[in-house]
Enzyme design. Structure first.
Site, short mmCIF file in Angstrom:
data_model
loop_
_atom_site.label_atom_id
_atom_site.label_comp_id
_atom_site.label_asym_id
_atom_site.label_seq_id
_atom_site.Cartn_x
_atom_site.Cartn_y
_atom_site.Cartn_z
N ASP A 1 0.85 -1.19 0.00
CA ASP A 1 0.00 0.00 0.00
C ASP A 1 0.88 1.24 0.00
O ASP A 1 2.00 1.22 0.52
CB ASP A 1 -0.90 0.04 1.25
CG ASP A 1 -2.01 -1.00 1.18
OD1 ASP A 1 -2.31 -1.49 0.07
OD2 ASP A 1 -2.59 -1.31 2.24
N LYS A 2 0.37 2.32 -0.55
CA LYS A 2 1.15 3.55 -0.68
C LYS A 2 1.72 4.02 0.66
O LYS A 2 2.88 4.44 0.75
CB LYS A 2 0.25 4.65 -1.29
CG LYS A 2 1.03 5.88 -1.73
CD LYS A 2 0.11 6.83 -2.50
CE LYS A 2 0.89 8.05 -2.99
NZ LYS A 2 0.03 8.95 -3.80
#
Length: 239
Positions: free
Chosen positions: A57-58
């Site tokens: 995930d970012k």
């Protein structure tokens, strides 16, 4: 945001593969809505044929495997497919939770627009093992071992145990503020207190996988500055 050099992020490298310590706030792949930078773009500036072998995930930091050629990508992709890659994450969660080899086996359904839900009927198999590492007054540091690799798997599985990751407002987590853990804390009237960490507290700590037919490697990623600062403050004020 300062864009890092890939060379400064490398934890392991040979002729075919590398593992980097992905900084938070950089997407693994190019985003549909654009964006200045991704780990894929940084990797391809370093090695033209680079491919990202899996996603983080970012906001998640830590170990990210990158292949330098198609054969290496296939080698790692097959290991992910057969669930042979061992991944260990660290998460700081709200509240006190005693997890000793807790297996959460709840199917996850991707409902689109970067959202997932638990669905026993339509979801895909998802399994995570949780162990408590360290207890604070208001928080617990958890070791997470995802057996499968579904989107948001650790985040939603922890939420089902009422152990939401600190700062993960999508799944009910609350940010950590210094005023909550420090007895005497003053802030000016016209100032707004900011959370100690401006993202959810999840870090891909370790990854183990085969780099060829015979040899396996285990790579560990140190905490980035924001996660390390959070743990340091908890060690000081929340014990």
């Amino acid at each position: 945001m300062r864009i890092p050099k890939l060379q400064d992020l490398i934890l392991f490298e040979n002729d075919d593969l590398m593992v980097v310590n992905k900084p938070p706030f950089i997407a693994s792949l190019d985003e549909r809505e654009g964006g200045e930078v991704s780990m894929l773009r940084l990797a391809r500036q370093y090695c033209g044929d680079a491919q990202i072998c899996h996603r983080l995930d970012k906001e998640t930091s830590g170990c990210l495997i990158i292949a330098k050629n198609p054969a290496a990508y296939r080698l790692v992709a097959m290991q992910f497919e057969r669930r042979k890659v061992k991944k260990v994450y660290h998460a700081l969660v709200n509240g006190t939770h005693t997890f000793e080899d807790v297996h959460v086996n709840l199917p996850i359904l991707n409902i689109g627009n970067k959202n997932v839900s638990i669905s026993r009927q339509d979801g895909k198999a998802a399994e995570t093992i949780f162990n408590s590492l360290k207890y604070y007054k208001h928080y617990t540091l958890i070791e997470c071992q995802p057996i499968t690799g579904r989107m948001h798997q650790i985040r939603i599985h922890l939420a089902t145990q009422r152990a939401c990751i600190a700062g993960d407002d999508m799944y009910g987590g609350e940010s950590v503020f210094l005023s909550k853990i420090k007895r005497v804390y003053h802030i000016a009237k016209d100032e707004e207190e900011l959370p100690i960490m401006k993202r959810f507290a999840l870090h891909a700590k370790q990854v183990s996988f085969k780099i060829d037919a015979e040899n396996e490697v285990t790579v560990e990623a140190p905490y980035p500055k924001d996660f390390a600062t959070l743990i340091k403050l908890l060690d000081k004020f929340d014990v």
